[in-house]
Scaffold this motif. Structure first.
Motif, PDB file in Angstrom:
ATOM      1  N   ALA A 374    -119.030  39.671 -35.862  1.00 31.83           N
ATOM      2  CA  ALA A 374    -118.400  40.982 -35.722  1.00 31.83           C
ATOM      3  C   ALA A 374    -118.040  41.238 -34.254  1.00 31.83           C
ATOM      4  O   ALA A 374    -118.411  42.247 -33.677  1.00 31.83           O
ATOM      5  CB  ALA A 374    -119.299  42.084 -36.280  1.00 31.83           C
ATOM      6  N   ARG A 375    -117.350  40.331 -33.664  1.00 29.45           N
ATOM      7  CA  ARG A 375    -116.808  40.375 -32.298  1.00 29.45           C
ATOM      8  C   ARG A 375    -117.869  40.243 -31.206  1.00 29.45           C
ATOM      9  O   ARG A 375    -117.539  40.201 -30.021  1.00 29.45           O
ATOM     10  CB  ARG A 375    -116.024  41.680 -32.080  1.00 29.45           C
ATOM     11  N   LEU A 376    -119.140  40.181 -31.545  1.00 27.39           N
ATOM     12  CA  LEU A 376    -120.161  40.095 -30.498  1.00 27.39           C
ATOM     13  C   LEU A 376    -120.538  38.640 -30.256  1.00 27.39           C
ATOM     14  O   LEU A 376    -121.010  37.951 -31.166  1.00 27.39           O
ATOM     15  CB  LEU A 376    -121.394  40.895 -30.903  1.00 27.39           C
ATOM     16  N   PRO A 439    -118.059  41.820 -23.771  1.00 26.33           N
ATOM     17  CA  PRO A 439    -118.654  43.107 -24.170  1.00 26.33           C
ATOM     18  C   PRO A 439    -119.268  43.839 -22.984  1.00 26.33           C
ATOM     19  O   PRO A 439    -119.782  43.226 -22.052  1.00 26.33           O
ATOM     20  CB  PRO A 439    -119.736  42.691 -25.173  1.00 26.33           C
ATOM     21  N   GLU A 440    -119.206  45.185 -23.051  1.00 24.47           N
ATOM     22  CA  GLU A 440    -119.933  45.994 -22.067  1.00 24.47           C
ATOM     23  C   GLU A 440    -121.419  45.822 -22.338  1.00 24.47           C
ATOM     24  O   GLU A 440    -121.843  45.803 -23.498  1.00 24.47           O
ATOM     25  CB  GLU A 440    -119.586  47.477 -22.235  1.00 24.47           C
TER      26      GLU A 440
ATOM     27  N   ILE B  35    -118.477  49.628 -35.131  1.00 30.93           N
ATOM     28  CA  ILE B  35    -119.856  49.148 -35.057  1.00 30.93           C
ATOM     29  C   ILE B  35    -120.145  48.524 -33.699  1.00 30.93           C
ATOM     30  O   ILE B  35    -121.294  48.290 -33.354  1.00 30.93           O
ATOM     31  CB  ILE B  35    -120.171  48.126 -36.187  1.00 30.93           C
ATOM     32  N   VAL B  36    -119.088  48.246 -32.928  1.00 33.15           N
ATOM     33  CA  VAL B  36    -119.300  47.678 -31.591  1.00 33.15           C
ATOM     34  C   VAL B  36    -118.726  48.620 -30.532  1.00 33.15           C
ATOM     35  O   VAL B  36    -118.261  48.193 -29.478  1.00 33.15           O
ATOM     36  CB  VAL B  36    -118.680  46.264 -31.463  1.00 33.15           C
ATOM     37  N   ARG B  38    -120.029  50.639 -28.437  1.00 34.60           N
ATOM     38  CA  ARG B  38    -120.620  50.617 -27.100  1.00 34.60           C
ATOM     39  C   ARG B  38    -120.163  49.407 -26.294  1.00 34.60           C
ATOM     40  O   ARG B  38    -120.011  49.482 -25.083  1.00 34.60           O
ATOM     41  CB  ARG B  38    -122.148  50.628 -27.194  1.00 34.60           C
ATOM     42  N   GLN B  39    -119.952  48.300 -26.981  1.00 37.86           N
ATOM     43  CA  GLN B  39    -119.552  47.088 -26.263  1.00 37.86           C
ATOM     44  C   GLN B  39    -118.036  47.000 -26.073  1.00 37.86           C
ATOM     45  O   GLN B  39    -117.564  46.438 -25.093  1.00 37.86           O
ATOM     46  CB  GLN B  39    -120.031  45.844 -27.010  1.00 37.86           C
ATOM     47  N   PHE B  40    -117.259  47.536 -27.050  1.00 40.37           N
ATOM     48  CA  PHE B  40    -115.809  47.314 -27.027  1.00 40.37           C
ATOM     49  C   PHE B  40    -114.981  48.582 -27.242  1.00 40.37           C
ATOM     50  O   PHE B  40    -113.766  48.495 -27.402  1.00 40.37           O
ATOM     51  CB  PHE B  40    -115.428  46.278 -28.103  1.00 40.37           C
ATOM     52  N   ALA B  43    -112.098  48.963 -24.796  1.00 46.03           N
ATOM     53  CA  ALA B  43    -111.116  47.885 -24.976  1.00 46.03           C
ATOM     54  C   ALA B  43    -110.276  48.129 -26.226  1.00 46.03           C
ATOM     55  O   ALA B  43    -109.057  47.888 -26.222  1.00 46.03           O
ATOM     56  CB  ALA B  43    -111.836  46.541 -25.088  1.00 46.03           C
ATOM     57  N   GLY B  68    -115.854  45.400 -36.438  1.00 46.85           N
ATOM     58  CA  GLY B  68    -116.068  44.237 -35.576  1.00 46.85           C
ATOM     59  C   GLY B  68    -114.895  43.277 -35.566  1.00 46.85           C
ATOM     60  O   GLY B  68    -115.068  42.065 -35.424  1.00 46.85           O
ATOM     61  N   ASP B  71    -109.678  41.438 -31.204  1.00 47.25           N
ATOM     62  CA  ASP B  71    -108.578  42.202 -30.613  1.00 47.25           C
ATOM     63  C   ASP B  71    -107.256  41.923 -31.332  1.00 47.25           C
ATOM     64  O   ASP B  71    -106.487  42.837 -31.631  1.00 47.25           O
ATOM     65  CB  ASP B  71    -108.470  41.866 -29.128  1.00 47.25           C
TER      66      ASP B  71
END
Lengths: 470, 89
Positions: A374-376, A439-440, B35-36, B38-40, B43, B68, B71
């Motif tokens: 899921a992109r992580l 990722p941040e 779901i991501v 915080r990380q993305f 972006a 998720g 891009d």
């Protein structure tokens, strides 16, 4: 003198459980377990408070304990694994005292050392006689091995066996014997055996997972360890199970006679035993009902205790004889430290179980994981929680290449000689981030909600709270 | 391109995104649920705005329900939803 108590409540009274004491449970009924919650409900009804709960694992079915935490019945938790429903609440900080995470080997070792004394152990027994002899192999709620419960029965001050199949003395096959047991209680139902198969125990159909599984089997083949006498353990993740299936094909083709398969046992390991890949299965916990059936019927499929399995105090623990273990990871960093405790948001959703025990003991410890979920990205600069230290991890298999721990140069050379796509772990991280973006980093909360205790008893890492808005 | 009607693209499957585009006045507004996040989160919003700008969308509301997605997937879902909302393209 009879050991039979009329009810769970009577048993709690008879063993003299008081506020502030420690109770222990094992998790062989997994997500089908009814004993832990039933016992804690009775304890709460008796007005007993501030207990330490030492449970070998906690599953979603145990979520009702959250009420007992909030009301002060449970003041501390020690466990080896905690699934998401309980973990999310812990991560949001509902307990004052941090949860203590141990490993399947460290938990019995700390009982033996006296670091974590248990006042009353409750053993969920699918079949027992009235003197307390019990087994997991028989009965309508059969769960197979009772491996993790042996330490509880051996080291707890009092032991209560709870069964839904009380049979005449003497029981035909005994796992935990009457000399360790103080009281026996018969109940309608200790749990639902269908809940034993839970979570991660199915083979993958994902093509990426199958590619990784095939590469994993080739790594084992190229490692030099796959020869007569081979020993093997795999976790119950989908790709790990697929790897076992590919490994089986290689073993049969090359006519390799392995020694033993270890661990939590699934139907895939049972298939390997029956196909002649191994002489024995050493089983600390059955992961599905085929494994339960096998341990009941096949004398080559043997029950072992958590101490025999993985205790750091046992010089001959089975993990120390392992050639290869296949394990999973939610994250792995460029130093090969692995996280299996928290998810991408930092919330607790797992635990070491036998991860770090087997990684330490095995000659080759392999992580299978996709480059990203899921992109992580799976590879990070630093994992959010160190569950297993990088020095115990030898190789990471992804669909984007195989990263070998620099400590294992000789293994890297073997894999290169076999034509396998070896990649530096930093390069793998960059390759992944070109697909996912970078990722941040997560912000840690300000409170410690759990401590990860290594199998040797040291604090390996701390898990911090997450805030409610997330 | 003008956003004339409500349109959507994508799914709520893992690693995909479900994108809704609605007509509105007063510029492009972007709402990201992910779901991501915080990380993305930042972006994702930047990519959505880039796609809208590249299609010359002056005004619309874009809602992202991300599971998720990579891009390239998000960009493709947003472009498809905008083109569907444009009516005749």
């Amino acid at each position: 003198m009879s050991k039979l108590a009329k009810s769970i409540r009577d048993a709690i009274r008879e063993v003299g459980l008081k506020s502030g004491m420690t109770v222990s449970f094992h998790h062989h009924m997994r997500n089908g377990d009814r004993v832990l919650v039933s016992v804690l409900n009775e304890i709460a009804a008796l007005g007993i408070r501030d207990l330490t709960l030492n449970a070998s694992s906690l599953f979603d079915t145990h979520a009702p304990i959250l009420d007992h935490i909030r009301s002060g019945v449970i003041g501390r938790i020690m466990t080896n694994y905690m699934s998401g429903a309980v973990g999310r609440a812990i991560s949001r900080g509902i307990m004052d005292a941090p949860v203590e995470f141990r490993t399947h080997g460290g938990r019995p070792a700390d009982m033996e050392r006296g670091t974590t004394p248990v006042d009353v152990a409750f053993v969920a027994a699918p079949t027992a006689d009235e003197r307390g002899n019990c087994t997991g192999k028989l009965g309508k709620s059969a769960c197979g091995s009772l491996g993790y419960a042996f330490a509880d029965a051996k080291y707890a001050r009092k032991v209560v066996v709870i069964t839904d199949n009380l049979v005449p003395y003497p029981l035909e096959t005994v796992s935990i014997s009457e000399d360790l047991v103080d009281l026996v209680v018969e109940v309608d139902e200790i749990g639902d055996p269908r809940g034993i198969v839970s979570g991660t125990t199915k083979i993958t159909r994902d093509p990426v997972g199958l590619v990784m599984a095939q590469q994993a089997a080739r790594v084992i083949e190229a490692s030099g360890l796959l020869r007569d006498g081979f020993s093997f353990q795999t976790g119950a993740g989908g790709a790990s199970l697929a790897a076992a299936r590919f490994l089986k094909e290689i073993m049969l083709k090359k006519e390799i006679q392995g020694s033993f398969g270890l661990g939590g046992i699934t139907s895939y390991m049972v298939e390997m035993l029956r196909a002649g890949c191994f002489e024995r299965l050493l089983d600390v916990q059955c992961f599905d009902l085929d494994a339960v059936e096998s341990i009941r019927q096949d004398p080559r499929h043997q029950e072992i205790s958590a101490m025999q399995y993985a205790s750091p105090l046992e010089a001959t623990a089975a993990v120390n004889r392992l050639d290869v273990v296949i394990l999973g990871a939610t994250e792995i960093d460029t130093d090969f430290n692995v996280n299996v405790h928290t998810d991408s948001s930092g919330s607790i959703m797992g635990g070491s179980g036998g991860h770090s025990d087997t990684a330490h003991g095995a000659k080759l410890s392999m992580i299978i994981a996709p480059m990203f979920r899921a992109r992580l990205p799976i590879v990070t600069d630093r994992v959010n929680c160190i569950s297993t230290p990088g020095e115990d991890i030898d190789v990471l298999v992804t669909q984007g290449g195989i990263a070998v721990n620099p400590r294992r140069a000789e293994l890297r050379d073997r894999l290169l000689d076999a034509g396998l796509p070896v990649i530096d772990i930093h390069a793998l991280k960059e390759k992944t981030e070109r697909i996912t973006g970078k990722p941040e980093p997560l912000c840690k909360g300000d409170r410690v909600v759990a401590e990860v205790v290594s199998r040797d008893g040291d604090i390996l890492d701390r898990i911090y709270s997450i805030s409610d808005g997330d | 391109m003008n956003v004339r009607t409500l349109a959507s693209a994508g799914t709520l499957e893992s690693s995909d995104a479900y994108v809704e585009v609605l007509p509105s006045d007063g510029g492009v507004t972007v709402e990201v649920e992910s779901i991501v996040k915080r990380q993305f989160g930042a972006a994702i919003e930047a990519s959505v705005r880039e796609v809208a700008a590249a299609l010359d969308v002056a005004s619309c509301e874009i809602r992202i329900h991300d599971r998720g997605a990579l891009d390239c997937v998000i960009r493709a879902r947003v472009e498809t939803a905008i083109r569907r909302a444009g009516g005749d393209e």
